[in-house]
Motif scaffolding. Structure first.
Motif, PDB file in Angstrom:
ATOM      1  N   LEU A  27       0.836  -1.199   0.000  1.00  0.00           N
ATOM      2  CA  LEU A  27       0.000   0.000   0.000  1.00  0.00           C
ATOM      3  C   LEU A  27       0.876   1.257   0.000  1.00  0.00           C
ATOM      4  CD1 LEU A  27      -2.997   0.727   0.026  1.00  0.00           C
ATOM      5  CD2 LEU A  27      -2.921   0.675   2.517  1.00  0.00           C
ATOM      6  N   ALA A  28       1.921   1.262   0.806  1.00  0.00           N
ATOM      7  CA  ALA A  28       2.838   2.405   0.838  1.00  0.00           C
ATOM      8  C   ALA A  28       3.516   2.586  -0.518  1.00  0.00           C
ATOM      9  CB  ALA A  28       3.876   2.220   1.941  1.00  0.00           C
ATOM     10  N   ALA A  29       3.942   1.493  -1.131  1.00  0.00           N
ATOM     11  CA  ALA A  29       4.598   1.573  -2.441  1.00  0.00           C
ATOM     12  C   ALA A  29       3.662   2.170  -3.489  1.00  0.00           C
ATOM     13  CB  ALA A  29       5.090   0.193  -2.875  1.00  0.00           C
ATOM     14  N   VAL A  30       2.390   1.819  -3.431  1.00  0.00           N
ATOM     15  CA  VAL A  30       1.411   2.361  -4.385  1.00  0.00           C
ATOM     16  C   VAL A  30       1.193   3.857  -4.119  1.00  0.00           C
ATOM     17  CG1 VAL A  30      -1.040   2.308  -5.035  1.00  0.00           C
ATOM     18  CG2 VAL A  30       0.269   0.181  -4.906  1.00  0.00           C
ATOM     19  N   PHE A  31       1.018   4.250  -2.852  1.00  0.00           N
ATOM     20  CA  PHE A  31       0.755   5.655  -2.539  1.00  0.00           C
ATOM     21  C   PHE A  31       1.969   6.550  -2.753  1.00  0.00           C
ATOM     22  CE2 PHE A  31      -3.321   4.387  -1.020  1.00  0.00           C
ATOM     23  CZ  PHE A  31      -4.093   5.526  -1.166  1.00  0.00           C
ATOM     24  N   LEU A  32       3.165   5.994  -2.634  1.00  0.00           N
ATOM     25  CA  LEU A  32       4.381   6.772  -2.899  1.00  0.00           C
ATOM     26  C   LEU A  32       4.821   6.621  -4.354  1.00  0.00           C
ATOM     27  CD1 LEU A  32       6.327   6.017   0.388  1.00  0.00           C
ATOM     28  CD2 LEU A  32       5.092   8.115  -0.218  1.00  0.00           C
ATOM     29  N   LYS A  33       4.025   5.892  -5.117  1.00  0.00           N
ATOM     30  CA  LYS A  33       4.246   5.621  -6.540  1.00  0.00           C
ATOM     31  C   LYS A  33       5.606   4.970  -6.815  1.00  0.00           C
ATOM     32  CE  LYS A  33       0.862   8.743  -8.482  1.00  0.00           C
ATOM     33  NZ  LYS A  33       0.615   9.763  -9.492  1.00  0.00           N
ATOM     34  N   LYS A  34       6.012   4.134  -5.878  1.00  0.00           N
ATOM     35  CA  LYS A  34       7.196   3.300  -6.104  1.00  0.00           C
ATOM     36  C   LYS A  34       6.777   2.031  -6.829  1.00  0.00           C
ATOM     37  CE  LYS A  34       9.725   5.241  -2.263  1.00  0.00           C
ATOM     38  NZ  LYS A  34      10.418   5.018  -1.010  1.00  0.00           N
ATOM     39  N   ALA A  35       5.483   1.728  -6.774  1.00  0.00           N
ATOM     40  CA  ALA A  35       4.878   0.624  -7.534  1.00  0.00           C
ATOM     41  C   ALA A  35       3.745   1.243  -8.344  1.00  0.00           C
ATOM     42  CB  ALA A  35       4.339  -0.446  -6.592  1.00  0.00           C
ATOM     43  N   SER A  36       3.707   0.939  -9.628  1.00  0.00           N
ATOM     44  CA  SER A  36       2.674   1.523 -10.486  1.00  0.00           C
ATOM     45  C   SER A  36       1.560   0.542 -10.825  1.00  0.00           C
ATOM     46  CB  SER A  36       3.297   2.050 -11.776  1.00  0.00           C
ATOM     47  OG  SER A  36       3.924   0.989 -12.468  1.00  0.00           O
ATOM     48  N   THR A  83      -2.740  -4.904 -12.823  1.00  0.00           N
ATOM     49  CA  THR A  83      -3.622  -3.759 -13.050  1.00  0.00           C
ATOM     50  C   THR A  83      -2.899  -2.470 -12.638  1.00  0.00           C
ATOM     51  OG1 THR A  83      -5.541  -5.120 -12.497  1.00  0.00           O
ATOM     52  CG2 THR A  83      -5.865  -2.738 -12.458  1.00  0.00           C
ATOM     53  N   PRO A  84      -2.939  -1.449 -13.479  1.00  0.00           N
ATOM     54  CA  PRO A  84      -2.323  -0.171 -13.081  1.00  0.00           C
ATOM     55  C   PRO A  84      -2.980   0.365 -11.798  1.00  0.00           C
ATOM     56  CG  PRO A  84      -2.808  -0.173 -15.417  1.00  0.00           C
ATOM     57  CD  PRO A  84      -3.459  -1.401 -14.839  1.00  0.00           C
ATOM     58  N   ALA A  85      -2.169   0.804 -10.855  1.00  0.00           N
ATOM     59  CA  ALA A  85      -2.667   1.332  -9.589  1.00  0.00           C
ATOM     60  C   ALA A  85      -2.942   2.823  -9.721  1.00  0.00           C
ATOM     61  CB  ALA A  85      -1.651   1.090  -8.485  1.00  0.00           C
ATOM     62  N   ALA A  86      -4.043   3.273  -9.128  1.00  0.00           N
ATOM     63  CA  ALA A  86      -4.427   4.684  -9.173  1.00  0.00           C
ATOM     64  C   ALA A  86      -4.778   5.143  -7.758  1.00  0.00           C
ATOM     65  CB  ALA A  86      -5.612   4.883 -10.115  1.00  0.00           C
ATOM     66  N   PRO A  87      -3.766   5.540  -6.978  1.00  0.00           N
ATOM     67  CA  PRO A  87      -4.044   5.980  -5.607  1.00  0.00           C
ATOM     68  C   PRO A  87      -4.703   7.354  -5.571  1.00  0.00           C
ATOM     69  CG  PRO A  87      -1.735   6.300  -6.115  1.00  0.00           C
ATOM     70  CD  PRO A  87      -2.350   5.598  -7.300  1.00  0.00           C
ATOM     71  N   GLY A 145      11.142  16.224 -11.478  1.00  0.00           N
ATOM     72  CA  GLY A 145      10.525  15.676 -12.676  1.00  0.00           C
ATOM     73  C   GLY A 145      10.360  14.171 -12.655  1.00  0.00           C
ATOM     74  N   ARG A 146      10.467  13.564 -11.468  1.00  0.00           N
ATOM     75  CA  ARG A 146      10.390  12.102 -11.387  1.00  0.00           C
ATOM     76  C   ARG A 146       8.969  11.566 -11.276  1.00  0.00           C
ATOM     77  NH1 ARG A 146      14.872  10.654  -7.037  1.00  0.00           N
ATOM     78  NH2 ARG A 146      14.143  12.594  -6.165  1.00  0.00           N
ATOM     79  N   ASN A 147       8.072  12.315 -10.650  1.00  0.00           N
ATOM     80  CA  ASN A 147       6.705  11.828 -10.510  1.00  0.00           C
ATOM     81  C   ASN A 147       5.830  12.936  -9.953  1.00  0.00           C
ATOM     82  OD1 ASN A 147       4.599   9.932 -10.668  1.00  0.00           O
ATOM     83  ND2 ASN A 147       5.896   8.313  -9.840  1.00  0.00           N
ATOM     84  N   ILE A 148       4.518  12.727  -9.996  1.00  0.00           N
ATOM     85  CA  ILE A 148       3.568  13.667  -9.420  1.00  0.00           C
ATOM     86  C   ILE A 148       2.782  12.939  -8.326  1.00  0.00           C
ATOM     87  CG2 ILE A 148       3.373  15.094 -11.483  1.00  0.00           C
ATOM     88  CD1 ILE A 148       0.710  13.617 -12.055  1.00  0.00           C
ATOM     89  N   PRO A 149       2.257  13.674  -7.354  1.00  0.00           N
ATOM     90  CA  PRO A 149       1.522  13.029  -6.269  1.00  0.00           C
ATOM     91  C   PRO A 149       0.202  12.425  -6.745  1.00  0.00           C
ATOM     92  CG  PRO A 149       1.394  15.411  -6.054  1.00  0.00           C
ATOM     93  CD  PRO A 149       2.334  15.122  -7.196  1.00  0.00           C
TER      94      PRO A 149
END
Length: 156
Positions: free
Chosen positions: A57-66, A72-76, A112-116
């Motif tokens: 869950l943390a990996a998905v919310f911090l977008k370390k896992a997509s 399935t693509p994760a959309a937190p 430029g690595r990711n957006i929240p």
């Protein structure tokens, strides 16, 4: 003299962040064992996810896992940054206070690595987003109505 002062200025934010993190950890430790969370995690009703580890869950919310484990693509989706439920979720799942998470996203966006994750202003808005978005995951107050979404358990 100038370099000494500028060095001190650079250390203060790190010290302040460390103090905030220490305070958050102390607050989390103050929670009695077995106490109920004041939030629940929800996913899109078509999701294969029925339980999720805190680490995933943390990996998905911090977008370390997509993606979820099924591909399935994760959309937190987050609550607003001043919501009490976000503070608790951030502390318990992300192991950081909300201010540290904001700093993390500022750094990620600036580099430029990711957006929240998307941010919604109410439980009802989070539920609506999760219900209509494949792969979506969010959290709402434990007392919130969650029609049309699936509540999942969190494993340690």
């Amino acid at each position: 003299m100038r370099s000494i002062l500028s060095g001190a200025r650079r250390r203060v934010p790190g010290f302040a962040l460390a103090a905030v993190v220490a305070a958050a950890l102390a607050a989390a430790a103050a929670r009695p064992a077995g106490a109920q969370s004041s939030y629940k995690v929800i996913v899109n009703p078509n999701s294969a996810v029925s339980s999720v580890s805190k680490a995933e869950l943390a990996a998905v919310f911090l977008k370390k896992a997509s993606k979820w484990s099924d591909g399935t693509p994760a959309a937190p989706v987050d609550q607003s940054s001043d919501a009490d439920v976000r503070a608790e979720f951030s502390r318990e799942v992300l192991s950081r206070p909300t201010a540290a998470i904001r700093a993390y996203w500022n750094q990620m966006a600036f580099s430029g690595r990711n957006i929240p994750p998307a941010e919604k202003s109410s439980d009802a808005d989070v539920v609506a987003f999760v219900r209509s978005t494949p792969g979506a995951v969010g959290y709402v107050r434990a007392s919130a109505a969650t029609p049309g979404v699936k509540v999942v358990s969190i494993r340690s």
